[in-house]
Every structure is written in structure tokens, then in C-alpha cells.
Design a protein around this motif. Structure first.
Motif, mmCIF file in Angstrom:
data_model
loop_
_atom_site.group_PDB
_atom_site.id
_atom_site.type_symbol
_atom_site.label_atom_id
_atom_site.label_comp_id
_atom_site.label_asym_id
_atom_site.label_seq_id
_atom_site.Cartn_x
_atom_site.Cartn_y
_atom_site.Cartn_z
ATOM 1 N N GLY A 83 0.780 -1.154 -0.061
ATOM 2 C CA GLY A 83 -0.085 -0.012 0.002
ATOM 3 C C GLY A 83 0.821 1.338 0.238
ATOM 4 O O GLY A 83 2.173 1.060 0.407
ATOM 5 N N SER A 84 0.290 2.192 -0.445
ATOM 6 C CA SER A 84 1.073 3.471 -0.353
ATOM 7 C C SER A 84 1.357 4.129 1.063
ATOM 8 O O SER A 84 2.433 4.946 1.201
ATOM 9 N N ASP A 85 0.496 3.660 1.955
ATOM 10 C CA ASP A 85 0.530 3.773 3.208
ATOM 11 C C ASP A 85 2.166 3.391 3.698
ATOM 12 O O ASP A 85 2.814 4.167 4.591
ATOM 13 N N LEU B 253 4.734 3.179 1.916
ATOM 14 C CA LEU B 253 5.878 4.264 1.596
ATOM 15 C C LEU B 253 5.916 5.504 2.250
ATOM 16 O O LEU B 253 6.755 6.153 2.180
ATOM 17 N N ILE B 254 4.649 6.037 2.468
ATOM 18 C CA ILE B 254 4.663 7.103 3.595
ATOM 19 C C ILE B 254 5.279 6.969 4.463
ATOM 20 O O ILE B 254 6.148 7.838 5.183
ATOM 21 N N GLN B 255 5.321 5.781 5.353
ATOM 22 C CA GLN B 255 5.966 5.692 6.627
ATOM 23 C C GLN B 255 7.478 5.474 6.437
ATOM 24 O O GLN B 255 8.254 5.995 7.093
ATOM 25 N N SER C 216 -5.846 17.045 4.356
ATOM 26 C CA SER C 216 -5.563 16.317 3.357
ATOM 27 C C SER C 216 -5.417 14.712 3.971
ATOM 28 O O SER C 216 -6.054 14.349 5.071
ATOM 29 N N PHE C 217 -4.770 13.723 3.273
ATOM 30 C CA PHE C 217 -4.654 12.431 3.747
ATOM 31 C C PHE C 217 -4.229 12.254 5.101
ATOM 32 O O PHE C 217 -3.243 12.818 5.452
ATOM 33 N N VAL C 218 -4.966 11.639 5.881
ATOM 34 C CA VAL C 218 -4.734 11.746 7.264
ATOM 35 C C VAL C 218 -3.195 11.202 7.836
ATOM 36 O O VAL C 218 -2.725 11.299 8.735
ATOM 37 N N MET C 219 -2.946 10.033 7.078
ATOM 38 C CA MET C 219 -1.699 9.173 7.124
ATOM 39 C C MET C 219 -0.589 9.994 7.434
ATOM 40 O O MET C 219 0.443 9.400 8.041
ATOM 41 N N TYR C 220 -0.433 10.992 6.663
ATOM 42 C CA TYR C 220 0.863 11.923 6.693
ATOM 43 C C TYR C 220 1.082 12.338 7.987
ATOM 44 O O TYR C 220 2.128 12.056 8.543
ATOM 45 N N LYS C 221 -0.122 12.698 8.893
ATOM 46 C CA LYS C 221 0.195 13.195 10.116
ATOM 47 C C LYS C 221 0.332 12.066 11.149
ATOM 48 O O LYS C 221 1.039 12.479 12.080
ATOM 49 N N LEU D 94 1.512 16.150 -1.039
ATOM 50 C CA LEU D 94 0.803 17.058 -1.785
ATOM 51 C C LEU D 94 -0.156 15.987 -2.399
ATOM 52 O O LEU D 94 0.423 15.226 -3.537
ATOM 53 N N ALA D 95 -1.184 15.730 -2.229
ATOM 54 C CA ALA D 95 -2.164 14.668 -2.723
ATOM 55 C C ALA D 95 -3.033 15.418 -3.881
ATOM 56 O O ALA D 95 -3.505 16.504 -3.528
ATOM 57 N N THR D 96 -2.875 14.905 -5.061
ATOM 58 C CA THR D 96 -3.498 15.623 -6.292
ATOM 59 C C THR D 96 -4.077 14.807 -7.015
ATOM 60 O O THR D 96 -3.041 14.208 -7.800
ATOM 61 N N GLU E 73 -0.642 10.687 -6.104
ATOM 62 C CA GLU E 73 -1.595 10.592 -7.203
ATOM 63 C C GLU E 73 -2.664 9.265 -7.025
ATOM 64 O O GLU E 73 -2.603 8.603 -7.789
ATOM 65 N N ALA E 74 -2.941 9.237 -5.446
ATOM 66 C CA ALA E 74 -3.963 7.834 -5.218
ATOM 67 C C ALA E 74 -5.215 7.751 -6.558
ATOM 68 O O ALA E 74 -5.575 6.614 -6.655
ATOM 69 N N TYR E 75 -5.457 9.135 -6.726
ATOM 70 C CA TYR E 75 -6.768 9.221 -7.680
ATOM 71 C C TYR E 75 -6.556 9.331 -9.202
ATOM 72 O O TYR E 75 -7.438 9.809 -9.615
ATOM 73 N N THR E 76 -5.280 8.917 -9.416
ATOM 74 C CA THR E 76 -4.954 9.224 -10.926
ATOM 75 C C THR E 76 -5.970 8.625 -11.941
ATOM 76 O O THR E 76 -6.181 9.169 -12.999
ATOM 77 N N ARG F 134 1.762 6.414 -6.439
ATOM 78 C CA ARG F 134 0.558 5.839 -6.988
ATOM 79 C C ARG F 134 -0.145 4.652 -6.083
ATOM 80 O O ARG F 134 0.835 4.061 -5.432
ATOM 81 N N THR F 135 -1.350 4.120 -6.424
ATOM 82 C CA THR F 135 -1.687 2.916 -5.605
ATOM 83 C C THR F 135 -2.538 2.154 -6.513
ATOM 84 O O THR F 135 -3.390 2.767 -7.523
ATOM 85 N N PHE F 136 -2.730 0.709 -6.383
ATOM 86 C CA PHE F 136 -3.751 0.028 -7.137
ATOM 87 C C PHE F 136 -4.972 0.218 -6.242
ATOM 88 O O PHE F 136 -6.052 -0.462 -6.703
ATOM 89 N N SER F 137 -4.975 0.700 -5.180
ATOM 90 C CA SER F 137 -6.244 0.731 -3.953
ATOM 91 C C SER F 137 -7.535 1.146 -4.599
ATOM 92 O O SER F 137 -8.622 0.429 -4.641
ATOM 93 N N LYS F 138 -7.466 2.232 -5.032
ATOM 94 C CA LYS F 138 -8.343 2.926 -5.405
ATOM 95 C C LYS F 138 -9.264 2.562 -6.959
ATOM 96 O O LYS F 138 -10.188 2.878 -7.046
ATOM 97 N N VAL F 139 -8.307 2.023 -7.706
ATOM 98 C CA VAL F 139 -8.839 1.527 -8.953
ATOM 99 C C VAL F 139 -9.438 0.067 -8.852
ATOM 100 O O VAL F 139 -9.805 -0.452 -9.653
#
Ligand SMILES: *Cc1c(COP(=O)(O)O)cnc(C)c1O
Length: 301
Positions: free
Chosen positions: A91-93, A95-97, A116-121, A161-163, A192-195, A216-221
Motif C-alpha cells: 500500500g502507499s501507506d 511508502l509514506i511510513q 488532506s490524507f490523514v496518514m501523513y500526520k 501534496l495529494a492531487t 496521485e492515489a486518484y490518478t 500511486r496505488t492500485f487501491s482506489k482503482v
């Protein structure tokens, strides 16, 4: 206090003890919208083909540590040039970690707009890395002046920056992103989770700015259950970050399933197109109520 509470208080980091666990609410029997999953599934024939590919899985063996099968398909899919590489996370989670762990010792902050996406914080907090959020304007656009002022003052190690942004659905303009990227002397992560649901595309920054990473991630697709996120960026940068990745973080079943999905990606693309069409319909319908202010979205929510 019981013996175990005493031990934990003595041993665990105060940040961890002070945290609330990230709770995923029980959604049985409900229409689940908050995780931005794809509601559509695969037809019988495609499901059978997928299961047939899983028959070759050697689950007595460790997985390919660098997921070459997916890597080759992605490098080809995005016509990745020399000097840019790709790295995978559970998961990109993950990668953020990994990114926040990598910069921990710099004592520099992590910055992101809010909301923005809560996991950054969440991740910055438990790793005890200072996290600063800069509120978006009321129309959900970036407050670039405040971002740049904050960047000059803090010299953050990382900017997320999530965009399109989660939870606002907005995309940030190239001119705003240019100012932030050029002001930063750290790493800038474009998430770009929502690309799949937008025509915007941030890959073009990679050839110009080696300190920009695109995640990017395969989760939302439609593959949220497989847990596969990836990050594209300068190969030297990824080479260093890769040292922090656990060697077998992407399991064999995920690797085979994502290879299969990439070979049949038109199905996922069509489902995304259907969601985009439904998004326009929902917007139009909700907008007919005076009580609602509707915001255009470039995501699947
Ligand atoms: C859902 C989401 C993620 C996390 O995705 P996973 O790959 O499922 O961990 C990352 N960033 C944003 C903006 C998201 O909305």
C-alpha cells in the motif's frame, strides 16, 4: 497499575501511548463509501482466469524481492525514461511510513496542506517527526503564499501534496506546484492515489526535478485488498530509500494478481470511466438542491 501497564509506560514512546488507534469502523450491512474503494468486481470469466494464474504461485518460496514482473510492466506502461526508477510498498501507506522514517534524523518537519490524507500526520506523529499543516483556501485551492512562507521558515524534509486531494477531490495547478517544488530544499511527494479518475498527470515533473517523487496505488482503482502502492522517482533517491524497505514486503499472491490486472487493465479503466460518469451525474443532481454547495471533484468521491 498492573505490571503490564507499568512495563508499557516505561518502554513505549510517549507519542505512541498518547495516540488513538486508527480504527476502521465495522461496515457490515452498510454501503461503504469512506474508504474510496471501487464498488465493481470482475465478471466470471476474468475471475476464473485470475484464479488460474494463481495456481502457479509457489507459496513455499519467498516472493521476488523487487517484484520484477510488475516493475517491467509499469516501466513500459508509463514509458519511464532512464534515471527514473520505481519502488513498491504494501500500500502507499507503507511508502509514506518509509519516507518519514528515512528523514527522521534530520529533525526537519513534514508539511502538508489541510485537510488532506490523514496518514501523513498519523505516521509523523508516532515517529515523533514534527508535522505542520497549512490550511487550504475556502475553495480548496492551495494557499501557496502560506505554503512558501512555511517552507522558507521550516525547510521541511518532506512535503506531501495529494492531487487530486483526499478529502476535497481538487487538483492543484501546475503553477502552484512549481512554486512549492522550487521553494523546497527537501523532497516533494506528489500523491496521485486518484490518478484513474482525472486527466491530470504529475509524471512530467520527474524529468525536471529529481527531488520530486510521484506516488500511486492500485487501491482506489479496484485492488484495495491486494495492498500495492508504488513510487516513481530519481533512481539515486530510490536506491537510498530502498534500503529501508523490508525485503519481501510485496507477497507472491499480490505480485501475480497485479501482473494479471495490468495485463487486463482496460477492465479497470472502464470501471473508472463509469465512476467518473456517475460522479458527474451525482454532482448535477445534488446541485439542484439550494441547501448544498457542491464542489467539482477529480477523484472517485
Ligand atoms: C487511499 C490513499 C492512500 C493510501 O493508499 P494505499 O495504497 O491503500 O495504502 C494514499 N494517499 C491518498 C491520498 C489516499 O487517498
Amino acid at each position: 497499575m498492573s505490571d503490564i501497564s507499568n512495563r508499557l509506560t516505561r518502554l513505549l514512546s510517549p507519542n505512541v501511548l498518547a495516540m488513538n488507534a486508527y480504527r476502521v469502523a465495522d461496515s457490515s450491512g452498510m454501503l461503504k463509501l469512506d474508504a474510496m474503494e471501487n464498488p465493481y468486481t470482475w465478471d466470471e470469466a476474468m475471475t476464473e482466469d485470475w484464479l488460474a494464474t494463481l495456481k502457479s504461485a509457489q507459496i513455499n518460496r519467498y516472493p521476488d524481492p523487487s517484484a520484477q514482473g510488475i516493475k517491467h510492466r509499469l516501466l513500459e506502461k508509463y514509458s519511464i525514461r532512464d534515471g527514473v526508477d520505481v519502488m513498491f510498498g504494501n500500500g502507499s501507506d507503507e511508502l509514506i511510513q518509509l519516507l518519514i522514517m528515512a528523514v527522521m534524523s534530520s529533525n526537519k518537519a513534514v508539511i502538508a496542506p489541510s485537510p488532506s490524507f490523514v496518514m501523513y500526520k498519523v505516521i509523523a506523529d508516532y515517529l515523533d517527526v514534527p508535522f505542520i499543516d497549512v490550511p487550504l483556501h475556502d475553495d480548496f485551492s492551495l494557499d501557496v503564499e502560506s505554503m512558501v512562507t512555511c517552507i522558507h521558515k521550516e525547510q521541511p524534509a518532506l512535503i506531501f501534496l495529494a492531487t487530486p486531494n483526499n478529502p476535497t477531490g481538487t487538483i492543484y495547478s501546475d503553477s502552484d506546484l512549481t512554486r512549492i517544488i522550487e521553494a523546497s530544499d527537501g523532497l516533494v511527494v506528489l500523491d496521485e492515489a486518484y490518478t484513474a479518475f482525472t486527466d491530470s498527470d504529475q509524471l512530467h515533473w520527474l524529468s525536471r526535478y529529481p527531488h520530486v517523487l510521484v506516488m500511486r496505488t492500485f487501491s482506489k482503482v479496484g485492488l484495495a485488498g491486494l495492498r500495492l502502492g508504488f513510487m516513481l522517482g530519481d533512481e539515486q533517491c530510490l536506491h537510498e530509500l530502498d534500503k529501508l524497505r523490508l525485503p519481501y514486503n510485496i507477497n507472491t499472491l499480490t505480485q501475480l494478481s497485479v501482473e494479471f490486472a495490468l495485463d487486463n487493465f482496460s477492465v479497470l479503466d472502464e470501471q473508472a470511466a463509469q465512476l467518473v460518469a456517475q460522479r458527474a451525474f451525482l454532482f448535477e443532481q445534488l446541485n439542484q438542491f439550494d441547501a448544498f454547495s457542491c464542489f467539482e471533484s477529480d477523484a472517485n468521491f
